[in-house]
Design a protein around this motif. Sequence first.
Motif, PDB file in Angstrom:
ATOM      1  N   GLN A   1     -37.601   0.960 -23.261  1.00  0.00           N
ATOM      2  CA  GLN A   1     -36.962   2.223 -23.498  1.00  0.00           C
ATOM      3  C   GLN A   1     -36.723   2.819 -21.919  1.00  0.00           C
ATOM      4  O   GLN A   1     -35.912   3.707 -22.031  1.00  0.00           O
ATOM      5  CB  GLN A   1     -37.969   2.945 -24.179  1.00  0.00           C
ATOM      6  CG  GLN A   1     -38.280   2.605 -25.575  1.00  0.00           C
ATOM      7  CD  GLN A   1     -39.625   2.745 -26.039  1.00  0.00           C
ATOM      8  OE1 GLN A   1     -40.692   1.914 -26.090  1.00  0.00           O
ATOM      9  NE2 GLN A   1     -39.745   3.939 -26.765  1.00  0.00           N
TER      10      GLN A   1
ATOM     11  N   ARG B   1     -34.796  10.172 -16.065  1.00  0.00           N
ATOM     12  CA  ARG B   1     -34.772  11.433 -16.929  1.00  0.00           C
ATOM     13  C   ARG B   1     -35.002  12.753 -15.977  1.00  0.00           C
ATOM     14  O   ARG B   1     -35.720  12.454 -14.873  1.00  0.00           O
ATOM     15  CB  ARG B   1     -35.849  11.205 -17.958  1.00  0.00           C
ATOM     16  CG  ARG B   1     -35.644  10.330 -18.971  1.00  0.00           C
ATOM     17  CD  ARG B   1     -36.743  10.168 -20.001  1.00  0.00           C
ATOM     18  NE  ARG B   1     -37.800   9.808 -19.260  1.00  0.00           N
ATOM     19  CZ  ARG B   1     -39.138   9.585 -19.845  1.00  0.00           C
ATOM     20  NH1 ARG B   1     -39.255  10.244 -20.830  1.00  0.00           N
ATOM     21  NH2 ARG B   1     -40.040   9.035 -19.009  1.00  0.00           N
TER      22      ARG B   1
ATOM     23  N   ASP C   1     -40.045  14.271 -24.921  1.00  0.00           N
ATOM     24  CA  ASP C   1     -40.178  12.995 -24.838  1.00  0.00           C
ATOM     25  C   ASP C   1     -41.901  13.028 -24.915  1.00  0.00           C
ATOM     26  O   ASP C   1     -42.551  13.866 -24.482  1.00  0.00           O
ATOM     27  CB  ASP C   1     -39.927  12.111 -23.928  1.00  0.00           C
ATOM     28  CG  ASP C   1     -38.225  12.039 -23.695  1.00  0.00           C
ATOM     29  OD1 ASP C   1     -37.921  11.142 -23.451  1.00  0.00           O
ATOM     30  OD2 ASP C   1     -37.648  13.189 -23.812  1.00  0.00           O
ATOM     31  N   ASN C   2     -42.637  12.149 -25.833  1.00  0.00           N
ATOM     32  CA  ASN C   2     -44.016  12.053 -25.955  1.00  0.00           C
ATOM     33  C   ASN C   2     -44.815  11.763 -24.491  1.00  0.00           C
ATOM     34  O   ASN C   2     -45.715  12.308 -24.201  1.00  0.00           O
ATOM     35  CB  ASN C   2     -44.294  10.954 -26.916  1.00  0.00           C
ATOM     36  CG  ASN C   2     -44.006  11.489 -28.198  1.00  0.00           C
ATOM     37  OD1 ASN C   2     -43.660  12.350 -28.433  1.00  0.00           O
ATOM     38  ND2 ASN C   2     -44.226  10.417 -29.275  1.00  0.00           N
TER      39      ASN C   2
ATOM     40  N   ALA D   1     -35.301   7.024 -22.543  1.00  0.00           N
ATOM     41  CA  ALA D   1     -35.960   7.849 -23.520  1.00  0.00           C
ATOM     42  C   ALA D   1     -37.090   7.260 -24.111  1.00  0.00           C
ATOM     43  O   ALA D   1     -37.538   6.129 -24.295  1.00  0.00           O
ATOM     44  CB  ALA D   1     -34.813   7.919 -24.792  1.00  0.00           C
ATOM     45  N   GLU D   2     -37.950   8.251 -24.408  1.00  0.00           N
ATOM     46  CA  GLU D   2     -39.265   7.869 -25.137  1.00  0.00           C
ATOM     47  C   GLU D   2     -39.498   8.497 -26.535  1.00  0.00           C
ATOM     48  O   GLU D   2     -38.771   9.206 -26.872  1.00  0.00           O
ATOM     49  CB  GLU D   2     -40.443   8.246 -24.244  1.00  0.00           C
ATOM     50  CG  GLU D   2     -40.578   7.443 -22.932  1.00  0.00           C
ATOM     51  CD  GLU D   2     -41.238   6.131 -22.808  1.00  0.00           C
ATOM     52  OE1 GLU D   2     -41.751   5.821 -24.105  1.00  0.00           O
ATOM     53  OE2 GLU D   2     -41.347   5.284 -22.109  1.00  0.00           O
TER      54      GLU D   2
ATOM     55  N   SER E   1     -38.277  11.983 -28.274  1.00  0.00           N
ATOM     56  CA  SER E   1     -36.618  12.451 -28.334  1.00  0.00           C
ATOM     57  C   SER E   1     -35.855  12.203 -29.372  1.00  0.00           C
ATOM     58  O   SER E   1     -34.822  12.712 -29.566  1.00  0.00           O
ATOM     59  CB  SER E   1     -36.268  12.100 -26.804  1.00  0.00           C
ATOM     60  OG  SER E   1     -36.132  10.648 -26.903  1.00  0.00           O
TER      61      SER E   1
END
Length: 347
Positions: A95, A102, A247-248, A275-276, A279
């Motif tokens: 990912q 980011r 994002d977490n 991305a995680e 999102s």
Amino acid sequence: TWHLKKIPQIVSERTFSLDSPKFEAKTKLELNSVCGIECQRKLPVPSLSDLKDLLSYETIFENGTRTLTEVNVLGLVLDPAGNTTTRRSLRKKRQIYGTDSRFSIYDKRFMTNFPFNTAVKISTGCSGILVSPKHVLTAAHCLHNGKDYVKGSKRLRVGLMKTKSRGDGRKRKGTRRNGMPSFQWTRVKSTHIPKGWFKGVSGDIALDYDYAVLELKRPHKRKYMELGISPTIKMMPGSMIHFSGFDNDRSGQLVYRFCSISDESNDLFYQYCDAEPGSTGSGVYLRLKEPNKKKWKRKIIAVYSGHQWVDVNGEQQDYNVAVRITPLKYAQICFWIHGNDENCTRG
């Protein structure tokens, strides 16, 4: 520039009442074994009757009642080319692909202003984007696993970044002391999900219909992002897309990223935007010029569906995938927002 296209019409034919769902599904932010690039190439072009079935939709209301609306599609020219895909680059992994590219948005001047303030948090753990004074676009799998609605969707809420927060004497725009956004939570009045999502989760076309629209109980009174029809990779400047979400792994932060698209099918973009989970459901947008004007305009052209394992040449490979807003999907989402097709004739 943005190219205007004549949009097919989606009109409702009949609405039926359905039993209330159980709301027992677990939220799953990563889907396995979905139809990938090679698989998409082999799919037949949906017929008009297929599309009418796939674009029929469920509406679930805050009191738990549920309806199914059957639709008709008018003025559609079917593309005989099928599910063509375009490959742009070699595959990468994970990912986060290589260096994490980011950006966490800390500055309140950016966080509470357009376009970043159009990003919202969904109470089931996803992100979304404001697309009207009362509507939010997100991913269907944030709310429904294909068989049942997820547990948290019964009392679904949307978190909008606050423009003012109380607490430390001075009013700061949309941030707590540590620079994290604070949220104003709003109840969701109703949710629309296309029937293609329910059909597709166990079949071949799951991701093509991984989008949903939430109607808020009250208007939010802030600027929102307009919808656009996604151009092909060749028509994008640098094939560059942008999106922001929560994002977490960066808890409480608004995270922005941009990247180029690697592959595309008629309904999906395959890309390596870092991305995680969290999102998922973010609105993917482009910056293009308005026709005959010097002004740039941002428009939502896809919904970020998340990190997916897809089948390519019999092997599982990973991509970050977004669902494209095609003319048909534009017509449907626009119909959900306006309640008629009169405002949706030009995309």
